[in-house]
Design a protein around this motif. Structure first.
Motif, PDB file in Angstrom:
ATOM      1  N   GLY A  67       0.780  -1.234   0.000  1.00 46.49           N
ATOM      2  CA  GLY A  67       0.000   0.000   0.000  1.00 46.49           C
ATOM      3  C   GLY A  67       0.807   1.276   0.000  1.00 46.49           C
ATOM      4  O   GLY A  67       0.241   2.359  -0.154  1.00 46.49           O
ATOM      5  N   ALA A  68       2.134   1.197   0.148  1.00 41.91           N
ATOM      6  CA  ALA A  68       2.983   2.385   0.173  1.00 41.91           C
ATOM      7  C   ALA A  68       3.794   2.485  -1.125  1.00 41.91           C
ATOM      8  O   ALA A  68       4.215   1.474  -1.681  1.00 41.91           O
ATOM      9  CB  ALA A  68       3.927   2.328   1.369  1.00 41.91           C
ATOM     10  N   GLU A  69       4.015   3.705  -1.601  1.00 42.76           N
ATOM     11  CA  GLU A  69       4.820   3.894  -2.811  1.00 42.76           C
ATOM     12  C   GLU A  69       6.275   3.530  -2.521  1.00 42.76           C
ATOM     13  O   GLU A  69       6.790   3.803  -1.431  1.00 42.76           O
ATOM     14  CB  GLU A  69       4.737   5.339  -3.288  1.00 42.76           C
ATOM     15  N   TYR A  70       6.930   2.902  -3.498  1.00 38.85           N
ATOM     16  CA  TYR A  70       8.330   2.514  -3.361  1.00 38.85           C
ATOM     17  C   TYR A  70       9.025   2.590  -4.712  1.00 38.85           C
ATOM     18  O   TYR A  70       8.381   2.633  -5.754  1.00 38.85           O
ATOM     19  CB  TYR A  70       8.460   1.105  -2.771  1.00 38.85           C
ATOM     20  N   GLY A  76      17.425  -0.983 -16.489  1.00 41.16           N
ATOM     21  CA  GLY A  76      17.537   0.291 -17.183  1.00 41.16           C
ATOM     22  C   GLY A  76      16.646   1.410 -16.677  1.00 41.16           C
ATOM     23  O   GLY A  76      16.714   2.527 -17.191  1.00 41.16           O
ATOM     24  N   ILE A  77      15.799   1.156 -15.680  1.00 47.06           N
ATOM     25  CA  ILE A  77      14.871   2.179 -15.205  1.00 47.06           C
ATOM     26  C   ILE A  77      14.390   1.834 -13.800  1.00 47.06           C
ATOM     27  O   ILE A  77      14.348   0.662 -13.425  1.00 47.06           O
ATOM     28  CB  ILE A  77      13.675   2.322 -16.172  1.00 47.06           C
ATOM     29  N   THR A  78      14.035   2.859 -13.033  1.00 44.63           N
ATOM     30  CA  THR A  78      13.426   2.637 -11.721  1.00 44.63           C
ATOM     31  C   THR A  78      12.031   3.240 -11.736  1.00 44.63           C
ATOM     32  O   THR A  78      11.866   4.429 -12.012  1.00 44.63           O
ATOM     33  CB  THR A  78      14.275   3.262 -10.598  1.00 44.63           C
ATOM     34  N   LEU A  79      11.033   2.401 -11.493  1.00 41.06           N
ATOM     35  CA  LEU A  79       9.640   2.830 -11.497  1.00 41.06           C
ATOM     36  C   LEU A  79       9.213   3.284 -10.113  1.00 41.06           C
ATOM     37  O   LEU A  79       9.826   2.924  -9.118  1.00 41.06           O
ATOM     38  CB  LEU A  79       8.745   1.664 -11.924  1.00 41.06           C
ATOM     39  N   LYS A  80       8.135   4.042 -10.053  1.00 39.73           N
ATOM     40  CA  LYS A  80       7.453   4.357  -8.794  1.00 39.73           C
ATOM     41  C   LYS A  80       6.248   3.431  -8.751  1.00 39.73           C
ATOM     42  O   LYS A  80       5.393   3.469  -9.633  1.00 39.73           O
ATOM     43  CB  LYS A  80       6.998   5.819  -8.753  1.00 39.73           C
ATOM     44  N   SER A  81       6.179   2.578  -7.730  1.00 38.63           N
ATOM     45  CA  SER A  81       5.149   1.545  -7.690  1.00 38.63           C
ATOM     46  C   SER A  81       4.421   1.505  -6.360  1.00 38.63           C
ATOM     47  O   SER A  81       4.955   1.936  -5.331  1.00 38.63           O
ATOM     48  CB  SER A  81       5.768   0.168  -7.950  1.00 38.63           C
ATOM     49  N   VAL A  82       3.217   0.940  -6.393  1.00 36.82           N
ATOM     50  CA  VAL A  82       2.427   0.624  -5.206  1.00 36.82           C
ATOM     51  C   VAL A  82       1.872  -0.779  -5.417  1.00 36.82           C
ATOM     52  O   VAL A  82       1.326  -1.075  -6.485  1.00 36.82           O
ATOM     53  CB  VAL A  82       1.264   1.621  -4.996  1.00 36.82           C
ATOM     54  N   THR A  93       0.484  -4.838  -8.603  1.00 35.41           N
ATOM     55  CA  THR A  93       1.427  -3.728  -8.606  1.00 35.41           C
ATOM     56  C   THR A  93       1.065  -2.764  -9.718  1.00 35.41           C
ATOM     57  O   THR A  93       0.956  -3.162 -10.877  1.00 35.41           O
ATOM     58  CB  THR A  93       2.871  -4.236  -8.809  1.00 35.41           C
ATOM     59  N   GLU A  94       0.874  -1.504  -9.339  1.00 33.39           N
ATOM     60  CA  GLU A  94       0.636  -0.433 -10.312  1.00 33.39           C
ATOM     61  C   GLU A  94       1.864   0.456 -10.293  1.00 33.39           C
ATOM     62  O   GLU A  94       2.304   0.901  -9.227  1.00 33.39           O
ATOM     63  CB  GLU A  94      -0.623   0.340  -9.947  1.00 33.39           C
ATOM     64  N   SER A  95       2.424   0.728 -11.481  1.00 31.54           N
ATOM     65  CA  SER A  95       3.669   1.482 -11.589  1.00 31.54           C
ATOM     66  C   SER A  95       3.498   2.668 -12.525  1.00 31.54           C
ATOM     67  O   SER A  95       2.671   2.641 -13.434  1.00 31.54           O
ATOM     68  CB  SER A  95       4.783   0.589 -12.136  1.00 31.54           C
ATOM     69  N   VAL A  96       4.337   3.684 -12.297  1.00 31.91           N
ATOM     70  CA  VAL A  96       4.401   4.850 -13.170  1.00 31.91           C
ATOM     71  C   VAL A  96       5.848   5.009 -13.604  1.00 31.91           C
ATOM     72  O   VAL A  96       6.775   4.957 -12.782  1.00 31.91           O
ATOM     73  CB  VAL A  96       3.909   6.123 -12.449  1.00 31.91           C
ATOM     74  N   ILE A  97       6.051   5.208 -14.913  1.00 29.72           N
ATOM     75  CA  ILE A  97       7.386   5.405 -15.449  1.00 29.72           C
ATOM     76  C   ILE A  97       7.756   6.877 -15.262  1.00 29.72           C
ATOM     77  O   ILE A  97       7.035   7.761 -15.736  1.00 29.72           O
ATOM     78  CB  ILE A  97       7.446   4.990 -16.929  1.00 29.72           C
ATOM     79  N   PRO A  98       8.868   7.150 -14.545  1.00 29.26           N
ATOM     80  CA  PRO A  98       9.252   8.539 -14.284  1.00 29.26           C
ATOM     81  C   PRO A  98       9.430   9.335 -15.583  1.00 29.26           C
ATOM     82  O   PRO A  98       9.775   8.785 -16.619  1.00 29.26           O
ATOM     83  CB  PRO A  98      10.590   8.415 -13.555  1.00 29.26           C
ATOM     84  N   ASP A  99       9.190  10.608 -15.499  1.00 25.46           N
ATOM     85  CA  ASP A  99       9.357  11.571 -16.594  1.00 25.46           C
ATOM     86  C   ASP A  99       8.327  11.435 -17.705  1.00 25.46           C
ATOM     87  O   ASP A  99       8.214  12.313 -18.538  1.00 25.46           O
ATOM     88  CB  ASP A  99      10.770  11.506 -17.206  1.00 25.46           C
ATOM     89  N   THR A 100       7.596  10.302 -17.764  1.00 22.32           N
ATOM     90  CA  THR A 100       6.601  10.144 -18.829  1.00 22.32           C
ATOM     91  C   THR A 100       5.185  10.033 -18.279  1.00 22.32           C
ATOM     92  O   THR A 100       4.235  10.343 -18.980  1.00 22.32           O
ATOM     93  CB  THR A 100       6.876   8.876 -19.669  1.00 22.32           C
ATOM     94  N   GLY A 101       5.060   9.533 -17.056  1.00 21.39           N
ATOM     95  CA  GLY A 101       3.744   9.326 -16.472  1.00 21.39           C
ATOM     96  C   GLY A 101       3.023   8.108 -17.016  1.00 21.39           C
ATOM     97  O   GLY A 101       1.876   7.841 -16.660  1.00 21.39           O
ATOM     98  N   VAL A 102       3.678   7.337 -17.877  1.00 29.08           N
ATOM     99  CA  VAL A 102       3.074   6.141 -18.463  1.00 29.08           C
ATOM    100  C   VAL A 102       2.895   5.090 -17.366  1.00 29.08           C
ATOM    101  O   VAL A 102       3.781   4.875 -16.542  1.00 29.08           O
ATOM    102  CB  VAL A 102       3.939   5.586 -19.616  1.00 29.08           C
ATOM    103  N   LYS A 103       1.744   4.426 -17.373  1.00 28.98           N
ATOM    104  CA  LYS A 103       1.419   3.434 -16.350  1.00 28.98           C
ATOM    105  C   LYS A 103       1.634   2.016 -16.869  1.00 28.98           C
ATOM    106  O   LYS A 103       1.360   1.722 -18.033  1.00 28.98           O
ATOM    107  CB  LYS A 103      -0.020   3.605 -15.885  1.00 28.98           C
ATOM    108  N   SER A 104       2.109   1.169 -15.961  1.00 30.83           N
ATOM    109  CA  SER A 104       2.258  -0.254 -16.261  1.00 30.83           C
ATOM    110  C   SER A 104       1.856  -1.031 -15.017  1.00 30.83           C
ATOM    111  O   SER A 104       1.645  -0.443 -13.956  1.00 30.83           O
ATOM    112  CB  SER A 104       3.702  -0.583 -16.676  1.00 30.83           C
ATOM    113  N   GLY A 105       1.740  -2.344 -15.154  1.00 26.38           N
ATOM    114  CA  GLY A 105       1.323  -3.134 -14.011  1.00 26.38           C
ATOM    115  C   GLY A 105       1.796  -4.566 -14.074  1.00 26.38           C
ATOM    116  O   GLY A 105       2.157  -5.075 -15.135  1.00 26.38           O
ATOM    117  N   ARG A 106       1.792  -5.179 -12.898  1.00 27.85           N
ATOM    118  CA  ARG A 106       2.070  -6.606 -12.772  1.00 27.85           C
ATOM    119  C   ARG A 106       1.017  -7.179 -11.841  1.00 27.85           C
ATOM    120  O   ARG A 106       0.754  -6.633 -10.774  1.00 27.85           O
ATOM    121  CB  ARG A 106       3.476  -6.851 -12.181  1.00 27.85           C
TER     122      ARG A 106
END
Length: 136
Positions: A67-70, A76-82, A93-106
């Motif tokens: 439940g906390a952002e990490y 090649g990249i570090t995502l911001k995920s919860v 897991t919901e992630s945001v790619i820095p500098d682009t705001g593009v969302k990805s998930g697992r």
């Protein structure tokens, strides 16, 4: 209800090379990831989760609080995920790619016998899946 903690051995992929190609992973990176067969070890202690993935090339351990952002290191990249635990047998897991705001998930779905990870990315309708057999 299946338990999340355990050791899991990768045994097959579904659409992973196509998925990685669709999101722009270079050819050699796609091939190397597709050929890897890592061992994944997951531990859960309260709200703290550790996912340790060991392959022939390296070991990556990702520790986070549910439940906390990490910061979520990827090649090649570090995502911001919860990450959340859903229904007692799923990690989402919901992630945001820095500098682009593009969302990805697992999405990790655990059964008594395996873990299936589904990878998604907002830039493509295609999803990729990795299958892991529970070994402990």
């Amino acid at each position: 209800m299946p338990s999340i903690p355990g050791k899991y051995q990768h045994y097959k992929n579904e659409n992973m090379e196509e998925y990685f190609g669709a999101i722009g992973v270079p050819y050699m990176g796609r091939k190397m990831m597709g050929l890897s067969s890592p061992l994944m070890e997951i531990t859960v202690e309260g709200d703290n989760v550790s996912i340790k993935t060991t392959s022939m090339l390296r070991t990556i351990e990702n520790k986070f609080q549910v439940g906390a952002e990490y910061e979520d290191p990827m090649p090649g990249i570090t995502l911001k995920s919860v990450t959340k635990i859903v229904n007692g047998n799923e990690l989402v897991t919901e992630s945001v790619i820095p500098d682009t705001g593009v969302k990805s998930g697992r999405h990790y779905l655990f059964t008594d016998d395996e873990c299936v990870i589904t990878f998604t990315h907002e830039k493509t309708p295609m999803a990729g899946k990795r299958f892991f057999k529970r070994v402990q």
